[in-house]
Write a protein that holds these residues in place. Structure first.
Motif, PDB file in Angstrom:
ATOM      1  N   LEU A   1       8.513   0.301   6.990  1.00  0.00           N
ATOM      2  CA  LEU A   1       8.457   1.127   7.478  1.00  0.00           C
ATOM      3  C   LEU A   1       9.337   2.036   6.853  1.00  0.00           C
ATOM      4  O   LEU A   1      10.660   1.895   6.960  1.00  0.00           O
ATOM      5  CB  LEU A   1       8.491   0.999   9.734  1.00  0.00           C
ATOM      6  N   ASN A   2       8.310   3.399   6.475  1.00  0.00           N
ATOM      7  CA  ASN A   2       8.829   4.302   5.827  1.00  0.00           C
ATOM      8  C   ASN A   2       9.827   5.134   6.774  1.00  0.00           C
ATOM      9  O   ASN A   2       9.619   5.684   7.128  1.00  0.00           O
ATOM     10  CB  ASN A   2       8.481   5.211   4.772  1.00  0.00           C
ATOM     11  N   LEU A   3      11.391   4.891   6.227  1.00  0.00           N
ATOM     12  CA  LEU A   3      12.241   6.199   6.631  1.00  0.00           C
ATOM     13  C   LEU A   3      12.539   7.118   5.864  1.00  0.00           C
ATOM     14  O   LEU A   3      14.015   7.994   6.277  1.00  0.00           O
ATOM     15  CB  LEU A   3      13.374   4.432   7.714  1.00  0.00           C
ATOM     16  N   SER A   4      12.297   6.989   4.874  1.00  0.00           N
ATOM     17  CA  SER A   4      12.869   7.623   3.510  1.00  0.00           C
ATOM     18  C   SER A   4      12.249   8.380   2.738  1.00  0.00           C
ATOM     19  O   SER A   4      12.419   8.826   1.571  1.00  0.00           O
ATOM     20  CB  SER A   4      13.830   6.539   3.080  1.00  0.00           C
ATOM     21  N   CYS A   5      11.180   9.026   3.200  1.00  0.00           N
ATOM     22  CA  CYS A   5      10.290  10.314   2.744  1.00  0.00           C
ATOM     23  C   CYS A   5      10.497  11.856   2.452  1.00  0.00           C
ATOM     24  O   CYS A   5      11.817  12.583   3.389  1.00  0.00           O
ATOM     25  CB  CYS A   5       9.132  10.104   2.987  1.00  0.00           C
ATOM     26  N   PRO A   6      11.580  11.805   0.634  1.00  0.00           N
ATOM     27  CA  PRO A   6      12.576  12.929   0.990  1.00  0.00           C
ATOM     28  C   PRO A   6      11.437  14.350   0.770  1.00  0.00           C
ATOM     29  O   PRO A   6      11.929  15.199   0.533  1.00  0.00           O
ATOM     30  CB  PRO A   6      12.890  12.774  -0.572  1.00  0.00           C
ATOM     31  N   ASN A   7       9.814  14.533   0.734  1.00  0.00           N
ATOM     32  CA  ASN A   7       9.798  15.270   0.167  1.00  0.00           C
ATOM     33  C   ASN A   7       8.989  15.792   1.209  1.00  0.00           C
ATOM     34  O   ASN A   7       6.960  16.953   0.809  1.00  0.00           O
ATOM     35  CB  ASN A   7       8.784  14.538  -1.376  1.00  0.00           C
TER      36      ASN A   7
ATOM     37  N   ILE B   1      16.372   0.789  -2.790  1.00  0.00           N
ATOM     38  CA  ILE B   1      16.285   1.686  -2.213  1.00  0.00           C
ATOM     39  C   ILE B   1      14.648   2.815  -2.398  1.00  0.00           C
ATOM     40  O   ILE B   1      13.949   2.423  -3.250  1.00  0.00           O
ATOM     41  CB  ILE B   1      17.174   3.086  -2.789  1.00  0.00           C
ATOM     42  N   ASN B   2      15.023   3.851  -1.503  1.00  0.00           N
ATOM     43  CA  ASN B   2      13.380   4.675  -2.080  1.00  0.00           C
ATOM     44  C   ASN B   2      13.986   5.640  -3.248  1.00  0.00           C
ATOM     45  O   ASN B   2      15.488   5.902  -3.493  1.00  0.00           O
ATOM     46  CB  ASN B   2      13.760   5.754  -0.077  1.00  0.00           C
ATOM     47  N   SER B   3      13.644   6.995  -3.517  1.00  0.00           N
ATOM     48  CA  SER B   3      14.208   7.872  -4.651  1.00  0.00           C
ATOM     49  C   SER B   3      15.162   8.007  -4.001  1.00  0.00           C
ATOM     50  O   SER B   3      15.128   8.699  -2.928  1.00  0.00           O
ATOM     51  CB  SER B   3      13.216   8.738  -4.829  1.00  0.00           C
ATOM     52  N   ILE B   4      16.003   8.851  -5.197  1.00  0.00           N
ATOM     53  CA  ILE B   4      17.190   9.997  -4.403  1.00  0.00           C
ATOM     54  C   ILE B   4      16.142  11.076  -4.569  1.00  0.00           C
ATOM     55  O   ILE B   4      16.030  11.996  -5.279  1.00  0.00           O
ATOM     56  CB  ILE B   4      17.983   9.880  -5.463  1.00  0.00           C
TER      57      ILE B   4
ATOM     58  N   ILE C   1      10.827  12.505 -11.399  1.00  0.00           N
ATOM     59  CA  ILE C   1      10.462  13.437 -10.562  1.00  0.00           C
ATOM     60  C   ILE C   1       9.495  13.574  -9.373  1.00  0.00           C
ATOM     61  O   ILE C   1       7.824  13.608 -10.236  1.00  0.00           O
ATOM     62  CB  ILE C   1      11.637  14.836 -10.970  1.00  0.00           C
ATOM     63  N   ASN C   2      10.114  13.080  -8.339  1.00  0.00           N
ATOM     64  CA  ASN C   2       8.033  13.382  -7.693  1.00  0.00           C
ATOM     65  C   ASN C   2       8.497  14.410  -6.033  1.00  0.00           C
ATOM     66  O   ASN C   2       9.332  13.601  -5.670  1.00  0.00           O
ATOM     67  CB  ASN C   2       7.313  11.896  -7.427  1.00  0.00           C
ATOM     68  N   SER C   3       7.283  14.568  -5.895  1.00  0.00           N
ATOM     69  CA  SER C   3       7.549  15.571  -4.793  1.00  0.00           C
ATOM     70  C   SER C   3       6.022  15.434  -4.093  1.00  0.00           C
ATOM     71  O   SER C   3       5.342  16.589  -4.022  1.00  0.00           O
ATOM     72  CB  SER C   3       8.059  16.754  -4.694  1.00  0.00           C
ATOM     73  N   MET C   4       5.582  14.127  -3.962  1.00  0.00           N
ATOM     74  CA  MET C   4       3.901  14.472  -3.686  1.00  0.00           C
ATOM     75  C   MET C   4       3.523  14.480  -2.586  1.00  0.00           C
ATOM     76  O   MET C   4       2.163  15.231  -2.305  1.00  0.00           O
ATOM     77  CB  MET C   4       3.497  12.381  -3.931  1.00  0.00           C
ATOM     78  N   GLY C   5       4.766  14.344  -1.552  1.00  0.00           N
ATOM     79  CA  GLY C   5       4.032  14.942  -0.027  1.00  0.00           C
ATOM     80  C   GLY C   5       2.970  14.075   0.475  1.00  0.00           C
ATOM     81  O   GLY C   5       2.319  14.433   1.609  1.00  0.00           O
ATOM     82  N   LEU C   6       3.537  12.825   0.475  1.00  0.00           N
ATOM     83  CA  LEU C   6       2.650  12.111   1.211  1.00  0.00           C
ATOM     84  C   LEU C   6       1.165  11.917   1.090  1.00  0.00           C
ATOM     85  O   LEU C   6       0.463  12.677   2.412  1.00  0.00           O
ATOM     86  CB  LEU C   6       2.998  11.639   2.589  1.00  0.00           C
ATOM     87  N   PRO C   7       0.455  11.689   0.065  1.00  0.00           N
ATOM     88  CA  PRO C   7      -0.491  12.354  -0.421  1.00  0.00           C
ATOM     89  C   PRO C   7      -1.226  11.175  -0.085  1.00  0.00           C
ATOM     90  O   PRO C   7      -1.178   9.396  -0.400  1.00  0.00           O
ATOM     91  CB  PRO C   7      -1.072  12.304  -1.010  1.00  0.00           C
ATOM     92  N   ASN C   8      -2.317  10.601   0.925  1.00  0.00           N
ATOM     93  CA  ASN C   8      -2.832   9.050   1.292  1.00  0.00           C
ATOM     94  C   ASN C   8      -4.235   9.196   2.398  1.00  0.00           C
ATOM     95  O   ASN C   8      -4.552  10.018   2.899  1.00  0.00           O
ATOM     96  CB  ASN C   8      -2.138   8.103   1.807  1.00  0.00           C
TER      97      ASN C   8
ATOM     98  N   THR D   1       0.790  -0.556  -0.167  1.00  0.00           N
ATOM     99  CA  THR D   1      -0.119  -0.107  -0.242  1.00  0.00           C
ATOM    100  C   THR D   1       0.899   1.433   0.184  1.00  0.00           C
ATOM    101  O   THR D   1       2.256   1.586   0.021  1.00  0.00           O
ATOM    102  CB  THR D   1      -1.058   0.232   0.979  1.00  0.00           C
ATOM    103  N   LYS D   2       0.165   2.322  -0.406  1.00  0.00           N
ATOM    104  CA  LYS D   2       0.663   3.695  -0.158  1.00  0.00           C
ATOM    105  C   LYS D   2       0.908   3.845   1.113  1.00  0.00           C
ATOM    106  O   LYS D   2       0.427   3.909   1.932  1.00  0.00           O
ATOM    107  CB  LYS D   2      -0.257   4.402  -0.599  1.00  0.00           C
ATOM    108  N   SER D   3       2.186   4.539   1.966  1.00  0.00           N
ATOM    109  CA  SER D   3       3.221   5.063   2.808  1.00  0.00           C
ATOM    110  C   SER D   3       1.757   5.594   3.799  1.00  0.00           C
ATOM    111  O   SER D   3       1.118   6.587   2.822  1.00  0.00           O
ATOM    112  CB  SER D   3       4.284   5.578   2.814  1.00  0.00           C
ATOM    113  N   CYS D   4       1.246   5.797   4.769  1.00  0.00           N
ATOM    114  CA  CYS D   4       0.469   5.854   5.657  1.00  0.00           C
ATOM    115  C   CYS D   4       0.685   6.970   6.885  1.00  0.00           C
ATOM    116  O   CYS D   4       1.553   6.715   6.429  1.00  0.00           O
ATOM    117  CB  CYS D   4      -0.920   4.700   5.490  1.00  0.00           C
TER     118      CYS D   4
HETATM  119  O1  LIG Z   1       6.345  12.286  -1.769  1.00  0.00           O
HETATM  120  C1  LIG Z   1       6.021  10.946  -1.079  1.00  0.00           C
HETATM  121  O2  LIG Z   1       4.698  10.493  -1.180  1.00  0.00           O
HETATM  122  C2  LIG Z   1       6.982  10.394  -1.571  1.00  0.00           C
HETATM  123  N1  LIG Z   1       7.937  10.338  -2.417  1.00  0.00           N
HETATM  124  C3  LIG Z   1       8.725   9.274  -2.578  1.00  0.00           C
HETATM  125  O3  LIG Z   1       9.418   9.134  -3.653  1.00  0.00           O
HETATM  126  N2  LIG Z   1       9.012   8.707  -2.109  1.00  0.00           N
HETATM  127  C4  LIG Z   1       8.615   8.457  -0.711  1.00  0.00           C
HETATM  128  O4  LIG Z   1       8.646   7.387   0.429  1.00  0.00           O
HETATM  129  C5  LIG Z   1       7.579   9.230  -0.013  1.00  0.00           C
HETATM  130 CL1  LIG Z   1       6.265   9.282   1.264  1.00  0.00          CL
END
Ligand SMILES: O=C(O)c1[nH]c(=O)[nH]c(=O)c1Cl
Length: 310
Positions: A125-131, A192-195, A67-74, A43-46
């Motif tokens: 467990l997501n330790l790496s959201c960059p956004n 890995i998560n995204s760079i 490239i993404n900067s979604m910002g954890l939409p969930n 699932t998407k990180s919640c």
């Molecule tokens: O911006 C995001 O939602 C996001 N985008 C990513 O590339 N990795 C993540 O872990 C998350 Cl949480």
């Protein structure tokens, strides 16, 4: 050729999973994945409460990736926990759940709820959201990571995994491996998560391509394959008793093979899945089969972790 994988109590008939965040935010998307060739789904990180995420445009693709900067939409953890309660774990594909709290308290509250629910899922467990503007990635703070994992292990009494950011220095591979080695609950690490915080420029418009963070965003796709493979191999070497999930730059059977050769137990597909849709999973699965046939391998264990050095 047999692509089956059995790990941490789950059975998969092939090693392909979606990367958390891609095609997995709604029940509709998750059901489409469940009906795809995926061997498992995540699932998407919640977060504790639902989030709209960053202003759009917040995703862009290029010839070499994304490239993404979604910002954890969930939809908030209760939505995904509800999906997991209704899920047919007995006959369906394994279900993994990604958790990415905005604070230590939020992570503990969600992990306690998942523990209470006692569902046959694996938690990443997501330790790496960059956004998240203004918030450093936990995965780059070794003390904070150690504290978080120690606290989580007290409220979540089963094995779980962590989604790691990419590291770029052997000292950092070692420091994070020591943190994970000190946490017996860690059954797997996803590398890995995204760079984080790359910048893509549109030459015609002389402009950035996403709105958040003045254009900075996590980089995925072909750009990240060598870094992803290095992280998979380095953590697989340093954590022999744990599983590594390989993620980053997989768009054909070739990169899936490379990740497994580097030590991955199973692999996740992100940018390619976002761009091509769930049909890419059947294509990648078949390409992996043909590649194994060409090389004379019958099972994934015949070559997993056997990357030669010179
Ligand atoms: O911006 C995001 O939602 C996001 N985008 C990513 O590339 N990795 C993540 O872990 C998350 Cl949480």
């Amino acid at each position: 050729v047999d692509l089956a994988v059995a790990w941490l109590g789950i059975q998969m008939d092939n090693p392909l999973i979606n990367a958390s965040g891609v095609m997995c935010r709604t029940v509709e998307e998750l059901e489409a994945l469940r009906h795809s060739a995926a061997g498992a789904l995540i699932t998407k990180s919640c977060t504790l409460e639902p989030r709209k995420g960053n202003p759009e445009p917040r995703y862009a693709s290029t010839a070499l990736g994304s490239i993404n900067s979604m910002g954890l939409p969930n939809a908030g953890y209760r939505y995904y926990l509800d999906y997991a309660r209704r899920y047919d774990h007995e006959h369906g594909k394994p279900l993994l759940m990604s958790v990415s709290g905005m604070s230590l308290e939020d992570n503990l509250e969600m992990m306690a709820a998942f523990d209470e629910a006692a569902l046959p899922v694996l938690v990443e467990l997501n330790l790496s959201c960059p956004n998240l503007p203004g918030k450093p990635q936990i995965g780059y703070d070794f003390e904070a990571s150690a504290r978080l994992l120690a606290e989580v292990s007290k409220v979540y009494r089963r094995p779980f995994g962590v989604k790691l950011p990419p590291y770029f220095d052997p000292v950092h591979f070692g420091e994070m491996a020591d943190v994970l080695d000190g946490c017996p609950s860690i059954g797997f690490v996803t590398c890995i998560n995204s760079i984080g915080n790359g910048l893509v420029i549109d030459l015609e418009r002389e402009s950035v391509v996403i709105r958040p963070k003045d254009g900075l965003g996590g980089i995925g796709g072909d750009y990240v394959l060598p870094t992803a493979l290095a992280n998979v191999r380095e953590f697989a070497r340093r954590l022999p008793g744990r599983h590594v999930i390989g993620c980053g730059g997989i768009r054909s059977g070739r990169e899936a093979f490379m990740h497994i050769l580097a030590g991955a137990t199973v692999v996740q597909v992100g940018t390619c899945l976002y761009e091509e849709g769930p049909a890419c999973l059947a294509r990648i699965r078949d390409e992996l089969v043909y590649l194994m046939q060409d090389k004379g391998y019958r099972t994934l264990t015949d070559f997993r972790g056997r990357l030669r050095t010179l």
